[in-house]
Design a protein around this motif. Sequence first.
Motif, mmCIF file in Angstrom:
data_model
loop_
_atom_site.group_PDB
_atom_site.id
_atom_site.type_symbol
_atom_site.label_atom_id
_atom_site.label_comp_id
_atom_site.label_asym_id
_atom_site.label_seq_id
_atom_site.Cartn_x
_atom_site.Cartn_y
_atom_site.Cartn_z
ATOM 1 N N LEU A 69 -14.106 -13.981 15.136
ATOM 2 C CA LEU A 69 -12.745 -13.922 14.610
ATOM 3 C C LEU A 69 -11.873 -13.067 15.521
ATOM 4 C CD1 LEU A 69 -10.707 -14.551 12.332
ATOM 5 C CD2 LEU A 69 -11.518 -12.486 11.172
ATOM 6 N N GLY A 70 -12.422 -11.944 15.996
ATOM 7 C CA GLY A 70 -11.688 -11.103 16.938
ATOM 8 C C GLY A 70 -11.432 -11.817 18.255
ATOM 9 N N VAL A 71 -12.430 -12.538 18.747
ATOM 10 C CA VAL A 71 -12.263 -13.280 20.003
ATOM 11 C C VAL A 71 -11.169 -14.334 19.855
ATOM 12 C CG1 VAL A 71 -13.384 -14.909 21.572
ATOM 13 C CG2 VAL A 71 -14.618 -12.866 20.817
ATOM 14 N N TRP A 72 -11.203 -15.080 18.768
ATOM 15 C CA TRP A 72 -10.170 -16.103 18.535
ATOM 16 C C TRP A 72 -8.785 -15.470 18.404
ATOM 17 C CZ3 TRP A 72 -9.958 -21.428 18.277
ATOM 18 C CH2 TRP A 72 -11.175 -22.108 18.405
ATOM 19 N N THR A 73 -8.706 -14.308 17.772
ATOM 20 C CA THR A 73 -7.414 -13.636 17.610
ATOM 21 C C THR A 73 -6.831 -13.255 18.963
ATOM 22 O OG1 THR A 73 -8.064 -12.772 15.438
ATOM 23 C CG2 THR A 73 -6.248 -11.666 16.556
ATOM 24 N N VAL A 74 -7.665 -12.657 19.824
ATOM 25 C CA VAL A 74 -7.197 -12.268 21.152
ATOM 26 C C VAL A 74 -6.813 -13.506 21.970
ATOM 27 C CG1 VAL A 74 -7.881 -11.204 23.333
ATOM 28 C CG2 VAL A 74 -8.521 -10.129 21.164
ATOM 29 N N ALA A 75 -7.655 -14.548 21.925
ATOM 30 C CA ALA A 75 -7.377 -15.762 22.698
ATOM 31 C C ALA A 75 -6.103 -16.445 22.206
ATOM 32 C CB ALA A 75 -8.558 -16.719 22.609
ATOM 33 N N ALA A 76 -5.940 -16.540 20.890
ATOM 34 C CA ALA A 76 -4.743 -17.179 20.343
ATOM 35 C C ALA A 76 -3.496 -16.357 20.655
ATOM 36 C CB ALA A 76 -4.886 -17.367 18.836
ATOM 37 N N GLY A 77 -3.623 -15.020 20.617
ATOM 38 C CA GLY A 77 -2.492 -14.172 20.982
ATOM 39 C C GLY A 77 -2.088 -14.372 22.432
ATOM 40 N N ALA A 78 -3.082 -14.487 23.319
ATOM 41 C CA ALA A 78 -2.789 -14.737 24.735
ATOM 42 C C ALA A 78 -2.114 -16.095 24.908
ATOM 43 C CB ALA A 78 -4.079 -14.666 25.554
ATOM 44 N N MET A 79 -2.574 -17.096 24.170
ATOM 45 C CA MET A 79 -1.960 -18.423 24.250
ATOM 46 C C MET A 79 -0.520 -18.399 23.756
ATOM 47 S SD MET A 79 -3.765 -20.840 25.603
ATOM 48 C CE MET A 79 -2.940 -22.270 24.906
ATOM 49 N N ALA A 80 -0.267 -17.653 22.676
ATOM 50 C CA ALA A 80 1.092 -17.562 22.138
ATOM 51 C C ALA A 80 2.023 -16.887 23.147
ATOM 52 C CB ALA A 80 1.089 -16.799 20.819
ATOM 53 N N ALA A 81 1.541 -15.796 23.776
ATOM 54 C CA ALA A 81 2.357 -15.114 24.781
ATOM 55 C C ALA A 81 2.622 -16.022 25.972
ATOM 56 C CB ALA A 81 1.650 -13.828 25.224
ATOM 57 N N TRP A 82 1.597 -16.744 26.408
ATOM 58 C CA TRP A 82 1.771 -17.672 27.532
ATOM 59 C C TRP A 82 2.784 -18.757 27.192
ATOM 60 C CZ3 TRP A 82 0.674 -22.944 27.385
ATOM 61 C CH2 TRP A 82 0.841 -23.619 28.605
ATOM 62 N N ALA A 83 2.665 -19.330 25.976
ATOM 63 C CA ALA A 83 3.569 -20.408 25.581
ATOM 64 C C ALA A 83 5.010 -19.910 25.501
ATOM 65 C CB ALA A 83 3.134 -20.993 24.237
ATOM 66 N N TYR A 84 5.196 -18.683 24.994
ATOM 67 C CA TYR A 84 6.548 -18.133 24.895
ATOM 68 C C TYR A 84 7.149 -17.930 26.288
ATOM 69 C CZ TYR A 84 10.410 -15.001 23.926
ATOM 70 O OH TYR A 84 11.657 -14.442 23.866
ATOM 71 N N HIS A 85 6.388 -17.308 27.184
ATOM 72 C CA HIS A 85 6.921 -17.043 28.529
ATOM 73 C C HIS A 85 7.111 -18.343 29.308
ATOM 74 C CE1 HIS A 85 6.987 -12.734 28.306
ATOM 75 N NE2 HIS A 85 5.742 -12.703 27.856
ATOM 76 N N ARG A 86 6.261 -19.321 29.077
ATOM 77 C CA ARG A 86 6.434 -20.627 29.719
ATOM 78 C C ARG A 86 7.729 -21.277 29.251
ATOM 79 N NH1 ARG A 86 4.804 -25.636 27.589
ATOM 80 N NH2 ARG A 86 4.534 -27.316 29.116
ATOM 81 N N ASP A 87 7.981 -21.233 27.948
ATOM 82 C CA ASP A 87 9.213 -21.806 27.408
ATOM 83 C C ASP A 87 10.425 -21.030 27.916
ATOM 84 O OD1 ASP A 87 10.595 -23.627 25.481
ATOM 85 O OD2 ASP A 87 11.113 -21.727 24.519
ATOM 86 N N GLU A 88 10.306 -19.703 27.986
ATOM 87 C CA GLU A 88 11.395 -18.868 28.487
ATOM 88 C C GLU A 88 11.704 -19.222 29.943
ATOM 89 O OE1 GLU A 88 13.705 -15.182 27.451
ATOM 90 O OE2 GLU A 88 12.568 -16.653 26.308
ATOM 91 N N GLY A 89 10.661 -19.402 30.735
ATOM 92 C CA GLY A 89 10.870 -19.706 32.142
ATOM 93 C C GLY A 89 11.492 -21.085 32.365
ATOM 94 N N ARG A 90 11.093 -22.054 31.552
ATOM 95 C CA ARG A 90 11.614 -23.407 31.723
ATOM 96 C C ARG A 90 13.074 -23.508 31.305
ATOM 97 N NH1 ARG A 90 7.309 -28.045 29.862
ATOM 98 N NH2 ARG A 90 5.926 -27.911 31.686
#
Length: 245
Positions: free
Chosen positions: A221-242
């Motif tokens: 559960l902790g691993v999924w939380t960290v991985a999902a948080g990283a994905m959310a941050a990546w998706a936000y910055h990707r959208d911001e950059g585009r």
Amino acid sequence: MSLVLTNARFHLLETLRVPIAVLGSTFFPAASMLFFVVPFTGDDPAGATFATASMVTFAVMTSNLFGYGVGVAADRAEPWDPYTRTLPAGPGPRFGGRIIAGLAMTFLSLLPVFLIAAFLTAAHTTVAGLLLGVGAAFVAAVPFTFMGLAIGYALPMKAALAVAQIIFFPLAFLGGLLSAPRQAPSFVEAVAPYLPTRGAVELMWAAVGDFPLRPLSVAMLGVWTVAAGAMAAWAYHRDEGRRFR
């Protein structure tokens, strides 16, 4: 903090102005309680307690996956969203307000589950168990919140809805939410500890009843939380950059 609360109020009002959105977030967990829990385990105190905890986890996952996944994607399609993202306040108040509004909608979706469990089943727990269950629901909401944000910022609305639907049922079934503790099919029991739904529901089972937590489920559960948080941050910055560079 005032900006966070202002954003939370804005998101809540926007949701409440579409009653079907509120109805949708409360219907499926309540319907699952009425069709599956009440008839089959309603008279068994332990069974009804664990089944209610499973439905709480089900509601938390549904509310956050769809609420953030579809909600964020829909907001990105509106002209108001890019305007607010150019304001000098930064992303913090928007994120904080969205999280508070999402938690409010999550606990609104849990209300029918609690009422059905209290009046139509033999489910029971202590006051301490109830408080621990609320805390476990907060913890369980985190990875699914991050998943929803990742979907919402990475995809347009139609695709976000489809992906949330595709992710939702396998996580619920293979995580053991549709089975009693230790009574899922063998292949589900083999896969479940590696999924976030299993760790989340085991936290709920342990909070409200006599269920030993498995270290593997909690760790994953902790691993999924960290991985999902990283994905959310990546998706936000990707959208911001585009869109803004």
